[in-house]
Design a protein around this motif. Structure first.
Motif, PDB file in Angstrom:
ATOM      1  N   ARG A  27       0.818  -1.215   0.000  1.00  0.00           N
ATOM      2  CA  ARG A  27       0.000   0.000   0.000  1.00  0.00           C
ATOM      3  C   ARG A  27       0.852   1.265   0.000  1.00  0.00           C
ATOM      4  O   ARG A  27       0.335   2.362  -0.217  1.00  0.00           O
ATOM      5  N   GLN A  28       2.154   1.125   0.258  1.00  0.00           N
ATOM      6  CA  GLN A  28       3.026   2.290   0.356  1.00  0.00           C
ATOM      7  C   GLN A  28       3.488   2.728  -1.036  1.00  0.00           C
ATOM      8  O   GLN A  28       3.875   1.906  -1.855  1.00  0.00           O
ATOM      9  N   THR A  29       3.439   4.039  -1.275  1.00  0.00           N
ATOM     10  CA  THR A  29       3.913   4.619  -2.527  1.00  0.00           C
ATOM     11  C   THR A  29       4.839   5.783  -2.200  1.00  0.00           C
ATOM     12  O   THR A  29       4.843   6.291  -1.070  1.00  0.00           O
ATOM     13  N   ALA A  30       5.591   6.222  -3.180  1.00  0.00           N
ATOM     14  CA  ALA A  30       6.477   7.371  -2.965  1.00  0.00           C
ATOM     15  C   ALA A  30       5.656   8.613  -2.620  1.00  0.00           C
ATOM     16  O   ALA A  30       6.047   9.405  -1.760  1.00  0.00           O
ATOM     17  N   GLU A  31       4.519   8.788  -3.284  1.00  0.00           N
ATOM     18  CA  GLU A  31       3.692   9.965  -3.031  1.00  0.00           C
ATOM     19  C   GLU A  31       3.164   9.980  -1.603  1.00  0.00           C
ATOM     20  O   GLU A  31       3.101  11.034  -0.964  1.00  0.00           O
ATOM     21  N   ALA A  32       2.809   8.805  -1.070  1.00  0.00           N
ATOM     22  CA  ALA A  32       2.243   8.723   0.273  1.00  0.00           C
ATOM     23  C   ALA A  32       3.306   8.656   1.354  1.00  0.00           C
ATOM     24  O   ALA A  32       3.105   9.174   2.455  1.00  0.00           O
ATOM     25  N   SER A  33       4.445   8.018   1.062  1.00  0.00           N
ATOM     26  CA  SER A  33       5.424   7.718   2.099  1.00  0.00           C
ATOM     27  C   SER A  33       6.744   8.458   1.973  1.00  0.00           C
ATOM     28  O   SER A  33       7.572   8.388   2.879  1.00  0.00           O
ATOM     29  N   ALA A  34       6.959   9.156   0.878  1.00  0.00           N
ATOM     30  CA  ALA A  34       8.222   9.884   0.706  1.00  0.00           C
ATOM     31  C   ALA A  34       7.968  11.318   0.254  1.00  0.00           C
ATOM     32  O   ALA A  34       8.811  11.921  -0.418  1.00  0.00           O
ATOM     33  N   ALA A  35       6.828  11.878   0.651  1.00  0.00           N
ATOM     34  CA  ALA A  35       6.501  13.248   0.247  1.00  0.00           C
ATOM     35  C   ALA A  35       7.523  14.245   0.763  1.00  0.00           C
ATOM     36  O   ALA A  35       7.741  15.302   0.154  1.00  0.00           O
ATOM     37  N   HIS A  36       8.161  13.933   1.893  1.00  0.00           N
ATOM     38  CA  HIS A  36       9.182  14.818   2.460  1.00  0.00           C
ATOM     39  C   HIS A  36      10.449  14.850   1.607  1.00  0.00           C
ATOM     40  O   HIS A  36      11.220  15.807   1.673  1.00  0.00           O
ATOM     41  N   LEU A  37      10.664  13.800   0.804  1.00  0.00           N
ATOM     42  CA  LEU A  37      11.884  13.686   0.016  1.00  0.00           C
ATOM     43  C   LEU A  37      11.688  14.068  -1.447  1.00  0.00           C
ATOM     44  O   LEU A  37      12.623  14.570  -2.087  1.00  0.00           O
ATOM     45  N   LEU A  38      10.505  13.860  -1.994  1.00  0.00           N
ATOM     46  CA  LEU A  38      10.274  14.065  -3.420  1.00  0.00           C
ATOM     47  C   LEU A  38      10.689  15.445  -3.919  1.00  0.00           C
ATOM     48  O   LEU A  38      11.258  15.557  -5.019  1.00  0.00           O
ATOM     49  N   THR A  56       7.552  -0.837  -3.818  1.00  0.00           N
ATOM     50  CA  THR A  56       6.447   0.031  -4.231  1.00  0.00           C
ATOM     51  C   THR A  56       6.778   1.508  -4.065  1.00  0.00           C
ATOM     52  O   THR A  56       6.282   2.346  -4.821  1.00  0.00           O
ATOM     53  N   ILE A  57       7.614   1.842  -3.079  1.00  0.00           N
ATOM     54  CA  ILE A  57       8.103   3.212  -2.959  1.00  0.00           C
ATOM     55  C   ILE A  57       9.239   3.437  -3.959  1.00  0.00           C
ATOM     56  O   ILE A  57       9.324   4.497  -4.595  1.00  0.00           O
ATOM     57  N   SER A  58      10.080   2.446  -4.117  1.00  0.00           N
ATOM     58  CA  SER A  58      11.251   2.558  -4.996  1.00  0.00           C
ATOM     59  C   SER A  58      10.867   2.983  -6.403  1.00  0.00           C
ATOM     60  O   SER A  58      11.532   3.839  -7.015  1.00  0.00           O
ATOM     61  N   VAL A  59       9.806   2.388  -6.953  1.00  0.00           N
ATOM     62  CA  VAL A  59       9.458   2.689  -8.343  1.00  0.00           C
ATOM     63  C   VAL A  59       9.016   4.136  -8.494  1.00  0.00           C
ATOM     64  O   VAL A  59       9.261   4.770  -9.531  1.00  0.00           O
ATOM     65  N   GLY A  60       8.395   4.708  -7.456  1.00  0.00           N
ATOM     66  CA  GLY A  60       8.036   6.118  -7.501  1.00  0.00           C
ATOM     67  C   GLY A  60       9.256   7.014  -7.451  1.00  0.00           C
ATOM     68  O   GLY A  60       9.318   8.054  -8.132  1.00  0.00           O
ATOM     69  N   LEU A  61      10.239   6.626  -6.656  1.00  0.00           N
ATOM     70  CA  LEU A  61      11.494   7.382  -6.609  1.00  0.00           C
ATOM     71  C   LEU A  61      12.216   7.278  -7.948  1.00  0.00           C
ATOM     72  O   LEU A  61      12.786   8.265  -8.437  1.00  0.00           O
ATOM     73  N   ALA A  62      12.194   6.080  -8.545  1.00  0.00           N
ATOM     74  CA  ALA A  62      12.833   5.893  -9.850  1.00  0.00           C
ATOM     75  C   ALA A  62      12.184   6.770 -10.909  1.00  0.00           C
ATOM     76  O   ALA A  62      12.869   7.364 -11.754  1.00  0.00           O
ATOM     77  N   ALA A 115      19.840   9.114  -0.632  1.00  0.00           N
ATOM     78  CA  ALA A 115      19.541   7.830   0.011  1.00  0.00           C
ATOM     79  C   ALA A 115      18.216   7.953   0.749  1.00  0.00           C
ATOM     80  O   ALA A 115      17.917   8.987   1.348  1.00  0.00           O
ATOM     81  N   HIS A 116      17.429   6.888   0.709  1.00  0.00           N
ATOM     82  CA  HIS A 116      16.083   6.907   1.301  1.00  0.00           C
ATOM     83  C   HIS A 116      15.817   5.612   2.050  1.00  0.00           C
ATOM     84  O   HIS A 116      16.278   4.535   1.663  1.00  0.00           O
ATOM     85  N   CYS A 117      15.033   5.722   3.133  1.00  0.00           N
ATOM     86  CA  CYS A 117      14.460   4.530   3.752  1.00  0.00           C
ATOM     87  C   CYS A 117      13.165   4.889   4.446  1.00  0.00           C
ATOM     88  O   CYS A 117      12.916   6.042   4.803  1.00  0.00           O
ATOM     89  N   ARG A 118      12.340   3.873   4.635  1.00  0.00           N
ATOM     90  CA  ARG A 118      11.101   3.993   5.407  1.00  0.00           C
ATOM     91  C   ARG A 118      11.017   2.802   6.350  1.00  0.00           C
ATOM     92  O   ARG A 118      11.078   1.644   5.926  1.00  0.00           O
ATOM     93  N   ASN A 119      10.852   3.095   7.643  1.00  0.00           N
ATOM     94  CA  ASN A 119      10.693   2.048   8.661  1.00  0.00           C
ATOM     95  C   ASN A 119      11.775   0.975   8.559  1.00  0.00           C
ATOM     96  O   ASN A 119      11.501  -0.222   8.607  1.00  0.00           O
ATOM     97  N   VAL A 120      13.012   1.435   8.418  1.00  0.00           N
ATOM     98  CA  VAL A 120      14.160   0.536   8.406  1.00  0.00           C
ATOM     99  C   VAL A 120      14.988   0.734   9.669  1.00  0.00           C
ATOM    100  O   VAL A 120      15.301  -0.228  10.380  1.00  0.00           O
ATOM    101  N   LEU A 121      15.315   1.969   9.973  1.00  0.00           N
ATOM    102  CA  LEU A 121      16.152   2.253  11.139  1.00  0.00           C
ATOM    103  C   LEU A 121      15.491   1.798  12.438  1.00  0.00           C
ATOM    104  O   LEU A 121      16.182   1.445  13.393  1.00  0.00           O
ATOM    105  N   MET A 122      14.173   1.768  12.488  1.00  0.00           N
ATOM    106  CA  MET A 122      13.493   1.346  13.717  1.00  0.00           C
ATOM    107  C   MET A 122      13.729  -0.134  14.017  1.00  0.00           C
ATOM    108  O   MET A 122      13.604  -0.561  15.164  1.00  0.00           O
ATOM    109  N   HIS A 123      14.092  -0.906  12.996  1.00  0.00           N
ATOM    110  CA  HIS A 123      14.290  -2.338  13.179  1.00  0.00           C
ATOM    111  C   HIS A 123      15.757  -2.739  13.239  1.00  0.00           C
ATOM    112  O   HIS A 123      16.064  -3.924  13.411  1.00  0.00           O
TER     113      HIS A 123
END
Length: 275
Positions: A27-38, A56-62, A115-123
């Motif tokens: 369900r995650q997309t670049a528009e929804a989850s990386a708006a701060h970076l776009l 699913t986020i990667s393809v939006g960044l690409a 460089a980008h990540c979502r919910n990676v550093l927390m784990h």
């Protein structure tokens, strides 16, 4: 789910890779989850998406940096296979995906613009090790952008005097696996400690309110959070009891039928530069 207390920079992923979890990730997309970076992305940039999951986020960044390159990396081969399929389906031939460890990236120094990540550093137990390696592969002036959960600020409403305890249980599970459930509000400090400059901090919620969102979250809670595998681990590590598990299950059944059902997942976001 695999619980671990071994000293490791990138341990087994606390949340596992169940079908319910994969549905959530898709369900995650670049528009929804990386708006701060776009807004920081430009055509021709070379981007690293570390811990990319199913892509699913990667393809939006690409898409945002085309004809530049997107390189996604994840420790789980099944996720990389999904990411390659997602990129192919979306016609993103500028996206390449790798199985690997974010603390030992297969790229030369100064290779990436972003460089980008979502919910990676927390784990990841060793935040400093990950950020040091990401910093190594960024160009001087390069950008890092991360979005991470703030579990303590997330909520499910109505609470029925117990729903908040399901968030407590999740936080305790992440912490028991040497993770950082409040990473979203700790990003600024970690970025500065890692030597990044000019951190810009924002925060946002993913809101689940529409009927289909409520049903999705109910299914996710029932089949993942309240699954025997997860609840047994929670009970083992003192994050839950059988009575609490049963009370949460009853509350979720009430919640999905409530006209005011709402869930907000809190995130902190940070963008900074390599000096």
């Amino acid at each position: 789910m695999t619980m671990t207390h071994e000293i490791s920079a990138t341990p087994d992923y606390t949340m596992g890779f169940s079908e319910e979890l994969l549905q959530s990730l898709r369900r995650q997309t670049a528009e929804a989850s990386a708006a701060h970076l776009l807004p920081h992305l430009r055509p021709g940039h070379r981007v690293l998406d570390f811990g990319c999951g199913p892509g699913t986020i990667s393809v939006g960044l690409a898409k945002a940096v085309a004809p530049g390159e997107l390189h996604g990396i994840d420790m789980e081969e099944s996720q990389i296979e999904l990411a390659r399929s997602v990129a192919e389906a979306g016609g993103r031939d500028n996206a390449t995906f790798h199985v690997g460890d974010v603390t030992d990236l297969p790229f030369e120094d100064g290779f990436f613009d972003v460089a980008h990540c979502r919910n990676v550093l927390m784990h990841v137990p060793d935040t400093a090790a990950v950020l040091a390696e990401v910093k190594r592969v960024l160009k001087p002036g390069g950008i890092i952008g991360c979005r991470e959960m703030i579990c303590a600020s997330s909520f499910t409403h109505p609470d029925f005097d117990v729903m908040g305890k399901s968030w407590d249980m999740f936080q305790d599970l992440v912490a028991a696996d040497d993770g950082h459930p409040q990473m979203g509000k700790e990003l600024k400090g970690h970025f500065l400690d890692a030597g990044f400059a000019n951190p810009r901090i924002t925060a946002s919620f993913d809101i689940y309110s529409a009927p289909e969102d409520v049903l999705f979250l109910f299914g996710f809670a029932s089949k993942w959070l309240l699954s025997p595998e997860i609840t047994e681990a929670a009970i083992k590590y003192g994050a839950a009891t059988e009575d609490l598990r049963n009370a949460i299950r009853v509350a979720y059944n009430r919640w999905k039928e409530h006209p005011g059902a709402l869930c907000g997942v809190a995130f902190g976001e940070a963008v900074a530069n390599k000096p």
